[in-house]
Each structure stands twice: as structure tokens, then as C-alpha cells.
Design a protein around this motif. Sequence first.
Motif, PDB file in Angstrom:
ATOM      1  N   HIS A  64       1.180  38.942  50.810  1.00 39.90           N
ATOM      2  CA  HIS A  64       1.762  40.270  50.620  1.00 39.90           C
ATOM      3  C   HIS A  64       0.691  41.342  50.449  1.00 39.90           C
ATOM      4  CE1 HIS A  64       5.960  39.346  50.917  1.00 39.90           C
ATOM      5  NE2 HIS A  64       5.717  38.236  50.239  1.00 39.90           N
ATOM      6  N   LEU A  65      -0.398  41.002  49.820  1.00 43.57           N
ATOM      7  CA  LEU A  65      -1.521  41.943  49.753  1.00 43.57           C
ATOM      8  C   LEU A  65      -2.022  42.232  51.170  1.00 43.57           C
ATOM      9  CD1 LEU A  65      -3.500  40.533  46.702  1.00 43.57           C
ATOM     10  CD2 LEU A  65      -2.389  42.780  46.827  1.00 43.57           C
ATOM     11  N   ALA A  66      -2.163  41.201  51.980  1.00 44.85           N
ATOM     12  CA  ALA A  66      -2.648  41.367  53.350  1.00 44.85           C
ATOM     13  C   ALA A  66      -1.668  42.166  54.207  1.00 44.85           C
ATOM     14  CB  ALA A  66      -2.915  40.009  53.980  1.00 44.85           C
ATOM     15  N   MET A  67      -0.388  42.123  53.859  1.00 49.29           N
ATOM     16  CA  MET A  67       0.622  42.891  54.597  1.00 49.29           C
ATOM     17  C   MET A  67       0.666  44.346  54.158  1.00 49.29           C
ATOM     18  SD  MET A  67       3.708  40.054  54.822  1.00 49.29           S
ATOM     19  CE  MET A  67       4.884  41.294  54.430  1.00 49.29           C
ATOM     20  N   GLY A  68      -0.103  44.677  53.120  1.00 49.54           N
ATOM     21  CA  GLY A  68      -0.162  46.071  52.698  1.00 49.54           C
ATOM     22  C   GLY A  68       0.616  46.394  51.436  1.00 49.54           C
ATOM     23  N   THR A  69       1.245  45.414  50.828  1.00 54.10           N
ATOM     24  CA  THR A  69       1.944  45.652  49.570  1.00 54.10           C
ATOM     25  C   THR A  69       0.897  45.916  48.500  1.00 54.10           C
ATOM     26  OG1 THR A  69       3.655  44.097  50.279  1.00 54.10           O
ATOM     27  CG2 THR A  69       3.652  44.716  47.951  1.00 54.10           C
ATOM     28  N   SER A  70       1.144  46.905  47.667  1.00 55.58           N
ATOM     29  CA  SER A  70       0.157  47.276  46.653  1.00 55.58           C
ATOM     30  C   SER A  70       0.013  46.189  45.593  1.00 55.58           C
ATOM     31  CB  SER A  70       0.550  48.595  45.984  1.00 55.58           C
ATOM     32  OG  SER A  70       1.648  48.394  45.118  1.00 55.58           O
ATOM     33  N   ALA A  71      -1.196  46.074  45.060  1.00 55.07           N
ATOM     34  CA  ALA A  71      -1.455  45.100  43.996  1.00 55.07           C
ATOM     35  C   ALA A  71      -0.594  45.400  42.779  1.00 55.07           C
ATOM     36  CB  ALA A  71      -2.932  45.102  43.625  1.00 55.07           C
ATOM     37  N   ALA A  72      -0.323  46.671  42.537  1.00 58.73           N
ATOM     38  CA  ALA A  72       0.524  47.055  41.402  1.00 58.73           C
ATOM     39  C   ALA A  72       1.934  46.492  41.555  1.00 58.73           C
ATOM     40  CB  ALA A  72       0.581  48.578  41.270  1.00 58.73           C
ATOM     41  N   ARG A  73       2.392  46.329  42.774  1.00 56.05           N
ATOM     42  CA  ARG A  73       3.718  45.766  43.014  1.00 56.05           C
ATOM     43  C   ARG A  73       3.672  44.245  43.109  1.00 56.05           C
ATOM     44  NH1 ARG A  73       7.804  47.100  47.998  1.00 56.05           N
ATOM     45  NH2 ARG A  73       9.498  45.812  47.232  1.00 56.05           N
ATOM     46  N   VAL A  74       2.641  43.722  43.739  1.00 57.30           N
ATOM     47  CA  VAL A  74       2.513  42.278  43.915  1.00 57.30           C
ATOM     48  C   VAL A  74       2.403  41.570  42.565  1.00 57.30           C
ATOM     49  CG1 VAL A  74       1.012  40.439  44.796  1.00 57.30           C
ATOM     50  CG2 VAL A  74       1.525  42.422  46.228  1.00 57.30           C
ATOM     51  N   ALA A  75       1.637  42.149  41.644  1.00 56.43           N
ATOM     52  CA  ALA A  75       1.377  41.482  40.362  1.00 56.43           C
ATOM     53  C   ALA A  75       2.656  41.113  39.612  1.00 56.43           C
ATOM     54  CB  ALA A  75       0.450  42.330  39.504  1.00 56.43           C
ATOM     55  N   PRO A  76       3.512  42.072  39.245  1.00 51.73           N
ATOM     56  CA  PRO A  76       4.689  41.680  38.465  1.00 51.73           C
ATOM     57  C   PRO A  76       5.703  40.859  39.254  1.00 51.73           C
ATOM     58  CG  PRO A  76       4.799  44.021  38.994  1.00 51.73           C
ATOM     59  CD  PRO A  76       3.450  43.518  39.435  1.00 51.73           C
ATOM     60  N   GLU A  77       5.847  41.156  40.543  1.00 57.54           N
ATOM     61  CA  GLU A  77       6.812  40.426  41.352  1.00 57.54           C
ATOM     62  C   GLU A  77       6.319  39.030  41.701  1.00 57.54           C
ATOM     63  OE1 GLU A  77       7.921  42.878  44.663  1.00 57.54           O
ATOM     64  OE2 GLU A  77       8.818  44.384  43.360  1.00 57.54           O
ATOM     65  N   GLY A  78       5.009  38.822  41.617  1.00 58.31           N
ATOM     66  CA  GLY A  78       4.443  37.518  41.941  1.00 58.31           C
ATOM     67  C   GLY A  78       4.243  36.618  40.737  1.00 58.31           C
ATOM     68  N   GLY A  79       4.638  37.083  39.552  1.00 61.08           N
ATOM     69  CA  GLY A  79       4.542  36.246  38.363  1.00 61.08           C
ATOM     70  C   GLY A  79       3.253  36.411  37.579  1.00 61.08           C
ATOM     71  N   TYR A  80       2.511  37.468  37.855  1.00 58.26           N
ATOM     72  CA  TYR A  80       1.271  37.725  37.123  1.00 58.26           C
ATOM     73  C   TYR A  80       1.573  38.633  35.933  1.00 58.26           C
ATOM     74  CZ  TYR A  80      -1.001  35.627  41.100  1.00 58.26           C
ATOM     75  OH  TYR A  80      -1.403  34.734  42.058  1.00 58.26           O
ATOM     76  N   ALA A  81       0.833  38.439  34.857  1.00 60.02           N
ATOM     77  CA  ALA A  81       1.059  39.220  33.640  1.00 60.02           C
ATOM     78  C   ALA A  81       0.821  40.706  33.883  1.00 60.02           C
ATOM     79  CB  ALA A  81       0.156  38.724  32.515  1.00 60.02           C
ATOM     80  N   ASP A  82      -0.194  41.009  34.672  1.00 61.22           N
ATOM     81  CA  ASP A  82      -0.507  42.395  34.999  1.00 61.22           C
ATOM     82  C   ASP A  82      -1.427  42.411  36.216  1.00 61.22           C
ATOM     83  OD1 ASP A  82      -3.040  41.700  33.975  1.00 61.22           O
ATOM     84  OD2 ASP A  82      -2.583  42.562  32.027  1.00 61.22           O
ATOM     85  N   GLN A  83      -1.802  43.613  36.631  1.00 62.02           N
ATOM     86  CA  GLN A  83      -2.624  43.750  37.824  1.00 62.02           C
ATOM     87  C   GLN A  83      -4.008  43.122  37.654  1.00 62.02           C
ATOM     88  OE1 GLN A  83      -2.313  47.666  39.405  1.00 62.02           O
ATOM     89  NE2 GLN A  83      -3.901  47.344  40.930  1.00 62.02           N
ATOM     90  N   SER A  84      -4.565  43.191  36.436  1.00 59.32           N
ATOM     91  CA  SER A  84      -5.881  42.593  36.228  1.00 59.32           C
ATOM     92  C   SER A  84      -5.825  41.069  36.306  1.00 59.32           C
ATOM     93  CB  SER A  84      -6.502  43.052  34.906  1.00 59.32           C
ATOM     94  OG  SER A  84      -5.738  42.597  33.821  1.00 59.32           O
ATOM     95  N   HIS A  85      -4.696  40.486  35.913  1.00 51.87           N
ATOM     96  CA  HIS A  85      -4.502  39.037  36.051  1.00 51.87           C
ATOM     97  C   HIS A  85      -4.524  38.655  37.530  1.00 51.87           C
ATOM     98  CE1 HIS A  85      -1.553  35.419  35.388  1.00 51.87           C
ATOM     99  NE2 HIS A  85      -2.795  35.012  35.518  1.00 51.87           N
ATOM    100  N   LEU A  86      -3.802  39.411  38.348  1.00 48.61           N
ATOM    101  CA  LEU A  86      -3.812  39.180  39.791  1.00 48.61           C
ATOM    102  C   LEU A  86      -5.229  39.339  40.340  1.00 48.61           C
ATOM    103  CD1 LEU A  86      -2.475  38.822  42.612  1.00 48.61           C
ATOM    104  CD2 LEU A  86      -2.103  41.302  42.578  1.00 48.61           C
ATOM    105  N   HIS A  87      -5.919  40.379  39.906  1.00 44.46           N
ATOM    106  CA  HIS A  87      -7.283  40.647  40.368  1.00 44.46           C
ATOM    107  C   HIS A  87      -8.208  39.455  40.064  1.00 44.46           C
ATOM    108  CE1 HIS A  87     -10.611  43.386  41.447  1.00 44.46           C
ATOM    109  NE2 HIS A  87     -11.289  42.654  40.584  1.00 44.46           N
ATOM    110  N   ALA A 127      -8.361  44.532  47.198  1.00 49.02           N
ATOM    111  CA  ALA A 127      -8.481  45.544  48.260  1.00 49.02           C
ATOM    112  C   ALA A 127      -9.108  44.959  49.516  1.00 49.02           C
ATOM    113  CB  ALA A 127      -9.299  46.729  47.758  1.00 49.02           C
ATOM    114  N   ILE A 128     -10.119  44.134  49.357  1.00 48.90           N
ATOM    115  CA  ILE A 128     -10.753  43.495  50.513  1.00 48.90           C
ATOM    116  C   ILE A 128      -9.807  42.473  51.135  1.00 48.90           C
ATOM    117  CG2 ILE A 128     -12.641  41.979  51.248  1.00 48.90           C
ATOM    118  CD1 ILE A 128     -14.391  43.465  49.165  1.00 48.90           C
ATOM    119  N   LEU A 129      -9.130  41.712  50.295  1.00 48.52           N
ATOM    120  CA  LEU A 129      -8.162  40.739  50.795  1.00 48.52           C
ATOM    121  C   LEU A 129      -7.056  41.441  51.577  1.00 48.52           C
ATOM    122  CD1 LEU A 129      -7.245  37.744  50.801  1.00 48.52           C
ATOM    123  CD2 LEU A 129      -5.878  38.306  48.801  1.00 48.52           C
ATOM    124  N   ALA A 130      -6.665  42.630  51.136  1.00 47.46           N
ATOM    125  CA  ALA A 130      -5.598  43.381  51.801  1.00 47.46           C
ATOM    126  C   ALA A 130      -5.957  43.721  53.239  1.00 47.46           C
ATOM    127  CB  ALA A 130      -5.291  44.659  51.022  1.00 47.46           C
ATOM    128  N   GLY A 131      -7.243  43.784  53.547  1.00 53.80           N
ATOM    129  CA  GLY A 131      -7.663  44.079  54.905  1.00 53.80           C
ATOM    130  C   GLY A 131      -7.897  42.851  55.765  1.00 53.80           C
TER     131      GLY A 131
END
Length: 124
Positions: A62-85, A97-101
Amino acid sequence: MAPEVARATDRIVVSRGRVRIDDLAFQVGWSRRRLWSRFRSQIGCSPKRAAKLVRFNPAAHHLAMGTSAARVAPEGGYADQSHLHREVRAFTGVTPAILAGDPGLAVDGTAWAGQGPFVQDRRP
């Protein structure tokens, strides 16, 4: 594969990687230590690592498809964006950001679009 390991693996997949390992051990009737030992010997990684990978896979796509990390984090089961990071860096060595590209992951857009907890925002 031991039936308990198979059940644990199924539970990890069904929960999309959002299962506590202590609860998983209880569900299969083993101690946490035995689950880790048997799981690692039969699957090749710990149950916690397997759960992280199951949770990470759709998030990375989803990051690679352009979905923002702010949206991916909570919907993907991460505690917050820094956890996803942190997990993106741990699994890939790059930032979200690099993975998104990454065009290699984006090719699965058809398979992922409109499925699961993520629904791609189609606005221009």
C-alpha cells in the motif's frame, strides 16, 4: 509440521499478524517457550517475526501504491506512524518514502486495490 504449529500459523495469517504471542501459545496449548522453539525449527523464524512479516506485506504494497504512511499505519495494525517507519527500516533498510517509490511493489496494485482494510483513494 506439527498440528499446533499449523494452527499457530493459520491464526497469524487470519489475524493479519495482529495476535499476541502469549495468546497464540495458550490457544495451541503450549507454553510460549515451546511455541517459539517448535515454530522456529519448523517455520524458520519466530512466531513474532512471522506475525510482523504478515502485517508488513500489505503495508509495504500500500505504501508502494501511494497510500500515505499516516493512513497505512493505523489501518495496518501499527501503533503509530513511527512504529510503521521502524518496521519498514528493519525489513527493507529504507524509509517508507523510498519504499513508496518502489515500482516492483506497485505492480501488485490490481491485486490489492479495494481489498482489505486499505481502500486506495482514487482522487487525482
